[in-house]
Motif scaffolding. Structure first.
Motif, PDB file in Angstrom:
ATOM      1  N   PRO A 113       0.985  -1.026  -0.176  1.00 28.46           N
ATOM      2  CA  PRO A 113      -0.136  -0.231   0.027  1.00 28.46           C
ATOM      3  C   PRO A 113       0.648   1.273  -0.342  1.00 28.46           C
ATOM      4  O   PRO A 113       1.806   1.386   0.304  1.00 28.46           O
ATOM      5  CB  PRO A 113      -0.321  -0.168   1.200  1.00 28.46           C
ATOM      6  CG  PRO A 113      -0.345  -1.327   1.625  1.00 28.46           C
ATOM      7  CD  PRO A 113       0.414  -1.762   1.009  1.00 28.46           C
ATOM      8  N   GLU A 114       0.202   2.271  -0.856  1.00 21.81           N
ATOM      9  CA  GLU A 114       1.165   3.542  -1.040  1.00 21.81           C
ATOM     10  C   GLU A 114       2.381   3.722   0.236  1.00 21.81           C
ATOM     11  O   GLU A 114       3.100   4.348   0.170  1.00 21.81           O
ATOM     12  CB  GLU A 114      -0.126   5.002  -1.529  1.00 21.81           C
ATOM     13  CG  GLU A 114       0.947   5.886  -2.074  1.00 21.81           C
ATOM     14  CD  GLU A 114      -0.073   6.813  -2.817  1.00 21.81           C
ATOM     15  OE1 GLU A 114       0.956   7.892  -3.244  1.00 21.81           O
ATOM     16  OE2 GLU A 114      -1.023   6.322  -3.049  1.00 21.81           O
ATOM     17  N   ALA A 115       1.130   4.016   1.552  1.00 24.80           N
ATOM     18  CA  ALA A 115       2.028   4.553   2.074  1.00 24.80           C
ATOM     19  C   ALA A 115       3.454   3.985   2.791  1.00 24.80           C
ATOM     20  O   ALA A 115       4.385   4.759   3.404  1.00 24.80           O
ATOM     21  CB  ALA A 115       1.497   5.332   3.890  1.00 24.80           C
ATOM     22  N   GLU A 116       2.779   2.747   3.501  1.00 21.43           N
ATOM     23  CA  GLU A 116       4.100   1.420   3.650  1.00 21.43           C
ATOM     24  C   GLU A 116       5.295   1.783   2.197  1.00 21.43           C
ATOM     25  O   GLU A 116       6.312   1.237   2.804  1.00 21.43           O
ATOM     26  CB  GLU A 116       3.536   0.105   3.818  1.00 21.43           C
ATOM     27  CG  GLU A 116       4.102  -1.388   4.718  1.00 21.43           C
ATOM     28  CD  GLU A 116       4.025  -0.096   5.821  1.00 21.43           C
ATOM     29  OE1 GLU A 116       5.425  -1.335   5.910  1.00 21.43           O
ATOM     30  OE2 GLU A 116       3.701   0.381   6.548  1.00 21.43           O
ATOM     31  N   ALA A 117       4.816   0.801   0.962  1.00 17.61           N
ATOM     32  CA  ALA A 117       6.010   1.890   0.284  1.00 17.61           C
ATOM     33  C   ALA A 117       6.539   2.332   0.495  1.00 17.61           C
ATOM     34  O   ALA A 117       7.428   2.393  -0.094  1.00 17.61           O
ATOM     35  CB  ALA A 117       4.890   1.104  -1.187  1.00 17.61           C
ATOM     36  N   MET A 118       6.213   4.182   0.351  1.00 20.65           N
ATOM     37  CA  MET A 118       6.756   5.207   0.244  1.00 20.65           C
ATOM     38  C   MET A 118       7.972   5.502   1.802  1.00 20.65           C
ATOM     39  O   MET A 118       8.692   5.834   1.393  1.00 20.65           O
ATOM     40  CB  MET A 118       6.186   6.240   0.389  1.00 20.65           C
ATOM     41  CG  MET A 118       5.626   6.339  -0.578  1.00 20.65           C
ATOM     42  SD  MET A 118       3.876   7.378  -0.310  1.00 20.65           S
ATOM     43  CE  MET A 118       5.101   9.067  -0.607  1.00 20.65           C
ATOM     44  N   ARG A 119       7.178   4.192   2.391  1.00 20.33           N
ATOM     45  CA  ARG A 119       8.282   3.875   3.846  1.00 20.33           C
ATOM     46  C   ARG A 119       9.877   3.190   3.719  1.00 20.33           C
ATOM     47  O   ARG A 119      10.602   3.529   4.025  1.00 20.33           O
ATOM     48  CB  ARG A 119       7.484   4.437   5.127  1.00 20.33           C
ATOM     49  CG  ARG A 119       8.131   3.728   6.328  1.00 20.33           C
ATOM     50  CD  ARG A 119       7.064   4.143   7.372  1.00 20.33           C
ATOM     51  NE  ARG A 119       6.549   2.368   7.874  1.00 20.33           N
ATOM     52  CZ  ARG A 119       6.741   1.193   8.453  1.00 20.33           C
ATOM     53  NH1 ARG A 119       8.813   1.399   8.520  1.00 20.33           N
ATOM     54  NH2 ARG A 119       6.592   0.888   8.075  1.00 20.33           N
ATOM     55  N   ARG A 120       9.411   2.009   3.370  1.00 20.73           N
ATOM     56  CA  ARG A 120      10.154   1.061   3.429  1.00 20.73           C
ATOM     57  C   ARG A 120      11.038   1.139   2.111  1.00 20.73           C
ATOM     58  O   ARG A 120      12.023   0.728   2.070  1.00 20.73           O
ATOM     59  CB  ARG A 120       9.578  -0.246   3.988  1.00 20.73           C
ATOM     60  CG  ARG A 120       8.523  -0.503   5.245  1.00 20.73           C
ATOM     61  CD  ARG A 120       7.708  -1.312   5.429  1.00 20.73           C
ATOM     62  NE  ARG A 120       8.492  -2.753   5.065  1.00 20.73           N
ATOM     63  CZ  ARG A 120       8.328  -4.072   5.224  1.00 20.73           C
ATOM     64  NH1 ARG A 120       6.760  -3.686   4.707  1.00 20.73           N
ATOM     65  NH2 ARG A 120       8.972  -4.992   5.488  1.00 20.73           N
ATOM     66  N   ALA A 121       9.973   0.587   0.486  1.00 26.23           N
ATOM     67  CA  ALA A 121      11.317   0.461  -0.318  1.00 26.23           C
ATOM     68  C   ALA A 121      12.021   1.233  -0.769  1.00 26.23           C
ATOM     69  O   ALA A 121      13.795   1.323  -0.428  1.00 26.23           O
ATOM     70  CB  ALA A 121      10.086   0.461  -1.636  1.00 26.23           C
ATOM     71  N   PRO A 122      12.255   2.388   0.211  1.00 26.93           N
ATOM     72  CA  PRO A 122      13.616   3.649  -0.612  1.00 26.93           C
ATOM     73  C   PRO A 122      14.350   3.135   0.101  1.00 26.93           C
ATOM     74  O   PRO A 122      15.709   3.710   0.603  1.00 26.93           O
ATOM     75  CB  PRO A 122      12.695   5.045  -0.103  1.00 26.93           C
ATOM     76  CG  PRO A 122      10.906   5.073  -0.626  1.00 26.93           C
ATOM     77  CD  PRO A 122      11.112   3.657  -0.396  1.00 26.93           C
ATOM     78  N   LYS A 123      14.055   3.166   1.704  1.00 22.17           N
ATOM     79  CA  LYS A 123      14.922   2.836   2.283  1.00 22.17           C
ATOM     80  C   LYS A 123      15.817   1.533   2.306  1.00 22.17           C
ATOM     81  O   LYS A 123      16.558   1.676   2.405  1.00 22.17           O
ATOM     82  CB  LYS A 123      14.678   2.332   4.209  1.00 22.17           C
ATOM     83  CG  LYS A 123      15.281   1.961   5.297  1.00 22.17           C
ATOM     84  CD  LYS A 123      14.101   1.783   6.392  1.00 22.17           C
ATOM     85  CE  LYS A 123      14.823   1.644   7.529  1.00 22.17           C
ATOM     86  NZ  LYS A 123      14.430   1.345   8.873  1.00 22.17           N
ATOM     87  N   ALA A 124      14.808   0.395   1.547  1.00 19.82           N
ATOM     88  CA  ALA A 124      16.113  -0.800   1.220  1.00 19.82           C
ATOM     89  C   ALA A 124      16.733  -0.578  -0.080  1.00 19.82           C
ATOM     90  O   ALA A 124      17.606  -1.007   0.034  1.00 19.82           O
ATOM     91  CB  ALA A 124      14.537  -1.828   0.896  1.00 19.82           C
ATOM     92  N   ALA A 125      15.910   0.381  -0.618  1.00 12.73           N
ATOM     93  CA  ALA A 125      16.978   0.418  -2.380  1.00 12.73           C
ATOM     94  C   ALA A 125      18.171   1.412  -1.888  1.00 12.73           C
ATOM     95  O   ALA A 125      18.990   1.252  -2.189  1.00 12.73           O
ATOM     96  CB  ALA A 125      16.266   1.911  -3.049  1.00 12.73           C
ATOM     97  N   ARG A 126      18.177   2.168  -0.660  1.00 10.01           N
ATOM     98  CA  ARG A 126      18.580   2.984   0.240  1.00 10.01           C
ATOM     99  C   ARG A 126      20.477   1.709   0.600  1.00 10.01           C
ATOM    100  O   ARG A 126      21.923   2.524   0.860  1.00 10.01           O
ATOM    101  CB  ARG A 126      19.149   4.265   1.229  1.00 10.01           C
ATOM    102  CG  ARG A 126      18.152   5.309   0.272  1.00 10.01           C
ATOM    103  CD  ARG A 126      18.765   6.734   1.192  1.00 10.01           C
ATOM    104  NE  ARG A 126      17.535   6.671   2.624  1.00 10.01           N
ATOM    105  CZ  ARG A 126      16.116   6.306   2.580  1.00 10.01           C
ATOM    106  NH1 ARG A 126      15.352   7.003   1.588  1.00 10.01           N
ATOM    107  NH2 ARG A 126      15.185   5.773   3.996  1.00 10.01           N
ATOM    108  N   TRP A 127      19.744   1.034   1.617  1.00 14.19           N
ATOM    109  CA  TRP A 127      21.020   0.247   1.620  1.00 14.19           C
ATOM    110  C   TRP A 127      21.470  -1.164   0.617  1.00 14.19           C
ATOM    111  O   TRP A 127      22.769  -0.764   0.529  1.00 14.19           O
ATOM    112  CB  TRP A 127      20.210  -1.073   2.668  1.00 14.19           C
ATOM    113  CG  TRP A 127      21.212  -1.947   3.260  1.00 14.19           C
ATOM    114  CD1 TRP A 127      20.766  -1.519   4.626  1.00 14.19           C
ATOM    115  CD2 TRP A 127      21.632  -3.323   2.697  1.00 14.19           C
ATOM    116  NE1 TRP A 127      21.614  -3.328   5.601  1.00 14.19           N
ATOM    117  CE2 TRP A 127      22.457  -3.463   3.859  1.00 14.19           C
ATOM    118  CE3 TRP A 127      21.857  -3.318   1.746  1.00 14.19           C
ATOM    119  CZ2 TRP A 127      22.962  -4.888   3.930  1.00 14.19           C
ATOM    120  CZ3 TRP A 127      22.837  -5.205   1.912  1.00 14.19           C
ATOM    121  CH2 TRP A 127      23.232  -6.341   2.819  1.00 14.19           C
ATOM    122  N   LEU A 128      20.555  -0.899  -0.258  1.00  9.73           N
ATOM    123  CA  LEU A 128      21.699  -1.300  -1.366  1.00  9.73           C
ATOM    124  C   LEU A 128      22.192  -0.282  -2.105  1.00  9.73           C
ATOM    125  O   LEU A 128      23.165  -1.060  -3.279  1.00  9.73           O
ATOM    126  CB  LEU A 128      20.217  -1.874  -2.622  1.00  9.73           C
ATOM    127  CG  LEU A 128      19.314  -3.500  -2.346  1.00  9.73           C
ATOM    128  CD1 LEU A 128      18.534  -4.122  -2.402  1.00  9.73           C
ATOM    129  CD2 LEU A 128      21.016  -4.499  -1.396  1.00  9.73           C
TER     130      LEU A 128
END
Length: 524
Positions: free
Chosen positions: A235-250
């Protein structure tokens, strides 16, 4: 819901651009988290290689200690049957549970299955029960066969999910290099098994050592992040919070939310891909994953020792298989180094044609004209392994992840990998029977014909995906002819440019070029 209750302040903070020092801008240094994440995600491939190598080493020992040929055939073939069962639901489970969580879940039964096999072979002489009249097997033989099935289930899950995680967790510029990681792990597992056999390790030792592989993977998966593309589908709010965080780790170049938007744009703004794209993608991935088994790779892996014994090679069978394992691992590593320069199609075509020639040489070595040429089967098998590892061994795994549309990745990848394991089961079960009934010469001649058919399929239907993001691949599947040969295809339509993320309306960039820039990613 609680997951939807997220402040604008938090979202803004999560989507701040990454900032690197001048030293960190080096693409090699910046991308090291991607290499680490893909290495541990694909570690299940090493278990798959160990399963095949263990069978090759254990077959002569099990035969000498009383295991019948029909039972031995089931020991070799059942992991592929289990992998078929594991692969079918794996894509759907990965979509609901997540890639990382499912890989971790598969590591647990993998370790348990190796321990079950170890327990079953503890008293090898009692494997075949004395209940032949009733057609029943001893308890330990049932444990052995059940352990092999359970290993297969874990292998099936890992081989579906790991390529998806790899494709979603690395930049386009190194996608081909990391795409061979799955097959590299398989080859490393095979080499480890061959090394244990050549070193004279007992069957019990060869069964206990592989237990460490899924346990190491399980611990590592607690540390690496979930696939950003999977998180972006939340869901949009959860995606905006978690997806960029994982992308920054990688340290990915492209925001996974932006990647999702571009893929939707390539489909005309629709979440569901057009039927034409789905049908072409399904033809390519199922065709590749099925036909690659017609080259006979798993027959060689499972019965390498037997092949060298029957061929009368001057090298001991154990040393010959060790040479094969080293050559195969080196060829896969070389494939990863050149795939982004040479392209997918040329490597596939060279791989299939060389495999066909190798089978012809093996058929010749079984004829009276080649009597005394004990070097010929060793040369032919090594050439075959190099050819297979450089093309059809590694490339179909990540071509599948590249070609399938994201909304269909769950079921389409599972179906493609399941078809691969179905053919592995069939070839592994039929190969020894074919050699017994038709002879080695006719069997290898038939594999040569099937290798030629596989090469023609790649020539006619498999497009080049080198350096192309998934949205560009989707657009080509929609706009171009089913046949990829210039003489068969209709007039090519150039991929339309798309607006660069965050750029003005007049600033354009070709889709095929995005992700190639060394500039740091910006989540805006």
């Amino acid at each position: 819901m609680a997951t939807q209750d997220i402040s604008a302040e938090t979202v803004t903070e999560e989507r701040q651009p990454l900032r690197y020092s001048n030293f960190e801008r080096s693409s090699t240094f910046r991308r090291w988290p991607q290499y680490i994440a893909v290495f541990f995600a694909t570690l299940g491939g090493a278990t798959a290689g160990l399963v095949g190598g263990w069978t090759s080493n254990a077959a002569p020992a099990l035969r000498l200690r009383g295991l019948s040929e029909p039972s031995l055939a089931w020991v070799g073939a059942l992991p592929a049957a289990g992998a078929l069962l594991g692969a079918l639901p794996a894509g759907l489970l990965a979509a609901s549970l997540g890639r990382r969580r499912l890989l971790a879940a598969a590591a647990v039964p993998s370790a348990a299955a190796w321990l079950a096999v170890y327990f079953a072979i503890g008293d090898i002489d009692s494997l075949e029960g004395s209940l032949a009249d009733s057609g029943m097997y001893s308890t330990k033989l049932w444990i052995l066969l059940s352990g092999r099935v359970l290993l297969g289930v874990a292998m099936g899950v890992a081989t579906v999910v790991a390529p998806l995680y790899s494709e979603e967790s690395c930049d386009v510029a190194i996608r081909g290099r990391l795409g061979v990681a799955q097959n590299l792990q398989i080859d490393a597992g095979i080499l480890l098994a061959y090394t244990l056999g050549a070193a004279g390790a007992s069957l019990e030792t060869q069964t206990l050592v592989p237990v460490a592989v899924p346990l190491v993977q399980l611990v590592a998966l607690l540390w690496i992040p979930e696939s950003p593309a999977h998180l972006a589908a939340a869901p949009e709010a959860e995606a905006m919070r978690r997806a960029p965080k994982a992308a920054r780790w990688l340290r990915l170049e492209l925001d996974p939310l932006e990647r999702r938007r571009r893929e939707a744009d390539a489909r005309g703004g629709k979440e569901t891909p057009p039927l034409r794209v789905r049908c072409r993608a399904l033809l390519i991935v199922v065709g590749l994953m099925t036909l690659r088994q017609f080259l006979g790779i798993n027959a060689f892996i499972y019965y390498t020792v037997d092949i060298f014994q029957q061929a009368g090679s001057s090298l001991s069978p154990e040393m010959a298989t060790l040479v094969v394992g080293i050559v195969q691992l080196a060829a896969t590593a070389l494939s990863g180094a050149v795939v982004e320069r040479a392209g997918r199609r040329p490597l596939l075509l060279a791989s299939g044609a060389t495999a066909a020639l190798s089978h012809a040489a093996l058929a010749l070595s079984a004829s009276p004209w080649a009597a005394g040429a004990a070097w010929l089967p060793l040369l032919a098998i090594n050439v075959f392994f190099v050819a297979f590892a450089a093309g059809f061994g590694s490339l179909p795994w990540f071509i599948t992840a590249e070609v399938v549309p994201t909304p269909d990745a769950a079921w389409m990848s599972g179906l493609a990998v399941a078809s691969n394991w179905l053919l592995i089961f069939t070839v592994t079960k039929v190969f020894p029977e074919s050699v017994a009934k038709l002879g080695r010469q006719m069997t290898f001649a038939l594999l040569g014909v099937l290798s030629t058919v596989t090469t023609l399929f790649a020539l006619l239907f498999v497009p080049e995906t080198r350096g192309k993001p998934r949205d560009a691949i989707q657009r080509e599947l929609l706009e171009e002819s089913v046949f990829v040969l210039p003489c068969c295809a209709r007039s090519r339509q150039r991929v339309k440019p798309t607006e660069r993320a965050g750029a003005g309306a007049g600033e354009q960039q070709p889709l095929a070029d995005y992700g190639a820039s060394a500039a740091p990613p910006r989540y805006s």
